[in-house]
Design a protein around this motif. Structure first.
Motif, PDB file in Angstrom:
ATOM      1  N   ASP A 109       0.835  -1.181   0.000  1.00  0.00           N
ATOM      2  CA  ASP A 109       0.000   0.000   0.000  1.00  0.00           C
ATOM      3  C   ASP A 109       0.886   1.252   0.000  1.00  0.00           C
ATOM      4  N   LEU A 110       0.519   2.210  -0.840  1.00  0.00           N
ATOM      5  CA  LEU A 110       1.337   3.420  -0.970  1.00  0.00           C
ATOM      6  C   LEU A 110       1.421   4.198   0.341  1.00  0.00           C
ATOM      7  N   ASP A 111       0.361   4.156   1.112  1.00  0.00           N
ATOM      8  CA  ASP A 111       0.369   4.852   2.405  1.00  0.00           C
ATOM      9  C   ASP A 111       1.488   4.339   3.300  1.00  0.00           C
ATOM     10  N   LYS A 112       1.689   3.014   3.240  1.00  0.00           N
ATOM     11  CA  LYS A 112       2.744   2.427   4.083  1.00  0.00           C
ATOM     12  C   LYS A 112       4.107   2.950   3.649  1.00  0.00           C
ATOM     13  N   ILE A 113       4.292   3.060   2.339  1.00  0.00           N
ATOM     14  CA  ILE A 113       5.577   3.575   1.843  1.00  0.00           C
ATOM     15  C   ILE A 113       5.744   5.035   2.247  1.00  0.00           C
TER      16      ILE A 113
END
Lengths: 102, 713
Positions: free
Chosen positions: B327-331
């Motif tokens: 998930d991009l949020d995690k990155i």
């Protein structure tokens, strides 16, 4: 299921449902039948069969191949429409025909 | 999903529809302000840009009804912002409803369904009436308002390769039922592959040994086939669906257990997959679906053989996953944490600045290692967000082809540097600018074949799209060999639009930059290709939003070159901390050429030019930062301070007078726009090791500010 000697052939009456458990049982029976020191052909009686699984179809194909190697034959008798349809769906019509054609 | 040249468009369409959703939401919010009477002219421009962007993408994908409605809508908006139509409650209501209808067309295009023929016709008529035009009905597929989305009536032929995993039967999944359901979708022939069947004595009755290749002629689409295998594809069976005539096969998405190899296979032709034996890792390893190359035709056996050869020799399906989806949020959280770590590391460095290697050898060594590891960590984390610009460039061939056909021009596209990687956010922001610049090059730059031949040029024009890393930044160039910018016409138009005062003297560079002004256009007729001037406005805004700049170089008759200069990452940069009076600023290291303390002979004052520095026979403008920012207590004599010579994207050099250099360090970029407001001459801010905020200087903007500040002084 059991193997019954009948008119010089080894007869197996198949159950109504040839599901996974029946496939495993059939495999064992066919190994037994193929190992017997006899030239008798094996007959699978489909008369009671209402439903067949892919697993059972595989076992039947492997059984037929094993008997062919031993110069023996497996026959399918009284094959009902659901079984024919299942083999057709599985793309195994030719293989079934080999079992039903004298 | 692919176009007639085999380019996979599905991912671009997905991106386009995501952008549409954002643009529609933004337009709705902005229109609401206008409806309430609290909006501004800029709000009207913003709505216009939203509609224009939606139309631009729709044109690329040939969503004709959407393009038509958007064109009428934006024409009405253009009349509004130019004052030809006055804003009223009725007009505001019409905009709200227009945006709703636009949303309907977007969603219909996304779902690949047709709206009723008269959908939005009343709004279309009212919007057209605002501009005095008569709405044209676009021919569309017949549909009824109450009917559900019509099923496709054209039959397609699919080849489905169905290879159950050995354990599929144990999990209660029955291939027979799936094949039966598949057959119910149309006319189907099935070929079973029994080669995997072992000897009876070696057989496990609960083990799956068969696989199938089915040919299905159906009026259903791919989705119906996917649904048949919904619960087994990827996890317990490999399913490859190929549409006859389509360039690529598609694997029904895998859920993928690590180590099982599911979902990691390249598209294959059905008859070739049969070669993959159980135990050889299915023999099908290749790049992930997302990285699959566009194919001109069905995959070739030769390529498959190569793929098979790369498969592990043993271990069967013991394949390690080459990638995972995160998930991009995690990155982004990871990026933020690394940013905080960089600040902490700077803080520790500051705290230990009084210690020497002799007095605290282990501490100093530890801090050096921390610095090294932090940088490595930061670079690796940033690399996670980096993507090749290939995804962006891939849109261009179709765009050039379609547009040149539409415009009756001949153009070829040459691309280079497609594998150059850049931050994902930058890529997303580049989509619109690149589209606009290519459209602009074709519409305004490249001449018709007749015109070109008359000028002694080849009938076919060339557009060169290039990307490269240079000096810690990404440069994307769009160059054409067209007619170049007609400066006389641009200047006349600018005067006419009130952007420039009559008689005002501008350099060629300044005239060229006028094309980026909002609403500027020299097109005699407004078309749905370009010519409203909104495109170049969007280009500059999007580029600036990600800390980039756009420069145009043009030679009349020979063509134009647009250079987009972008940061590699938006999170961390290397900077030089400088002191000016009581203030500290950060200069991007990539801009710095050298620093020196000039002698009295080197620092001179020239009439009409101001302070200059002579270095190796070259004159460089000297810009005291304390003058630009109005800072008291700073060193004003260049011979007592330090001059940092910086270079702008355009290659111009300027000397910045500062008190002293405090040192080089990595800084975490904190947006001023989002945390405060845009400040001219400042690109962002950062937090120093001592907790103080320092501003990061925007060198190119400074150059212009400096001239103004000195003139004012």
């Amino acid at each position: 299921m059991e193997i019954v000697e009948h008119n010089g052939r080894l007869l197996i009456d198949l159950p109504a449902v040839l599901g996974l458990p029946a496939a495993a049982e059939l495999r064992d029976l066919l190994i037994d039948a193929a190992a017997r020191d006899t030239a008798a052909d094996i007959v699978l009686n489909f008369n009671n069969v209402e439903r067949i699984s892919t697993a059972a179809a595989q076992v039947i194909l492997a059984g037929a191949a094993a008997l062919r190697l031993a110069a023996r034959r497996m026959d399918a008798e009284a094959v009902p429409e659901p079984v024919t349809a299942a083999f057709t769906t599985l793309g195994l019509t030719a293989q079934l025909n080999q079992l039903t054609t004298p | 999903m692919s176009d007639d040249q085999g380019y996979d468009l599905s991912q671009f369409k997905a991106t386009y529809f995501e952008e549409c959703a954002e643009l529609l939401a933004m337009a709705e919010e902005t229109i609401a302000r206008l409806q309430e009477g609290t909006g501004s002219d800029e709000d009207l421009n913003a709505v216009f840009r939203c509609v224009h962007s939606i139309k631009g993408g729709a044109g690329a994908f040939s969503f004709e009804e959407l393009v038509h409605f958007a064109h009428v809508f934006e024409t009405a908006l253009d009349h509004l912002r130019s004052g030809k139509v006055e804003m009223s409650s009725h007009v505001a209501d019409l905009m709200v409803r227009g945006n709703d209808i636009l949303g309907d067309f977007v969603r219909a295009a996304q779902a690949d369904t047709a709206l009723p023929a008269d959908h939005g016709a009343d709004i279309l008529a009212q919007l057209a009436a605002l501009t005095g035009a008569v709405p044209v009905v676009v021919a569309k597929k017949p549909a009824t308002a109450s009917a559900p989305p019509p099923l496709p009536t054209v039959e397609k032929t699919f080849s489905i390769r169905f290879h159950p995993s050995p354990d599929m039967l144990r999990t209660g999944n029955e291939p027979l039922l799936m094949l039966r359901e598949l057959g119910s979708l149309g006319r189907m022939s099935v070929i079973a592959d029994t080669n995997g069947l072992p000897a009876l004595t070696e057989m496990d009755a609960l083990h799956s040994y068969l696989s199938w290749t089915c040919t299905l002629i159906t009026s259903h689409d791919r989705t119906a086939i996917d649904e048949v295998f919904e619960f087994v594809a990827g996890d317990t069976a490999q399913v490859i669906v190929t549409e006859e005539g389509a360039a690529t096969a598609a694997i029904i998405p895998a859920h993928g257990e690590e180590g099982d190899g599911w979902g990691l296979f390249a598209p294959l032709a059905a008859d070739d997959t049969a070669k993959g034996e159980e135990g050889d890792g299915w023999g099908l390893f290749a790049p992930l679906p997302g990285t699959a190359q566009p194919a001109q035709a069905a995959p070739k056996p030769a390529a498959l053989a190569a793929n098979t050869a790369n498969a592990p020799a043993a271990g069967g399906n013991a394949v390690h996953t080459a990638s995972i989806r995160v998930d991009l949020d995690k990155i982004d959280r990871l990026v933020n944490m690394v940013g905080e770590l960089v600040i902490t590391q700077a803080m520790l460095g500051q705290q230990a600045s009084g210690f020497t290697v002799e007095s605290h050898p282990e501490l100093i060594q530890g801090l050096q290692e921390l610095s090294h590891h932090t940088r490595e960590l930061q670079e690796n984390v940033m690399a996670i967000r980096a993507q090749p610009v290939k995804a962006l460039f891939s849109k261009a061939p179709r765009l050039v082809r379609d547009l040149s056909t539409k415009l009756g021009k001949q153009a070829r596209l040459v691309m280079s540097g497609e594998n150059t990687e850049v931050d994902k956010t930058v890529i997303e922001q580049l989509s619109d600018p690149l589209t606009h610049l290519i459209r602009n090059a074709l519409d305004h730059g490249i001449e018709t074949p007749e015109e070109r031949m008359a000028m002694g040029k080849p009938a076919e024009g060339t557009i060169h799209l290039a990307a490269q890393h240079r000096s810690g930044r990404i440069f994307i160039e769009i160059q054409d060999d067209g007619r170049g910018i007609d400066r006389e016409r641009v200047l006349a138009k600018a005067v006419e639009k009130g952007l420039v005062e009559r008689g005002q003297q501008l350099t060629d560079e300044q005239i060229d930059m006028l094309i980026f002004a909002p609403g500027f256009s020299t097109a005699a007729e407004v078309s749905d290709v370009s010519g409203r001037g909104v495109g170049m406005d969007v280009v500059r805004k999007n580029i600036q939003d990600v800390g980039g700049r756009v420069v145009v170089q043009s030679t009349p008759g020979a063509g134009s070159r647009f250079i987009l200069s972008l940061p590699l990452t938006l999170a961390v940069m290397d900077g030089m901390l400088v002191q000016v009076g009581g203030q500290r600023y950060v200069l991007p290291l990539t801009n710095i050429v050298e620093s020196l303390r000039p002698t009295a002979q080197q620092a001179r004052s020239l009439v009409d030019v101001g302070e200059v520095l002579t270095i190796r026979g070259e004159y460089i403008n000297l810009m005291p930062l304390h003058v630009v920012f109005g800072i008291d207590g700073a060193i004003t004599d260049p011979t007592k301070g330090l001059v940092v010579i910086v270079e702008t994207e355009g290659g111009e050099r300027v000397g910045l007078l500062v008190d002293e250099l405090l040192g080089q360090q990595q800084v975490v970029i904190k947006s001023l726009d989002s945390n405060f407001r845009p400040v001219r001459g400042i690109s962002a801010a950062t937090i120093l090791g001592d907790g103080r905020v320092a501003l990061i200087l925007d060198v190119s903007a400074l150059r212009h500010m400096g001239a103004l500040a000195l003139a004012a002084q």
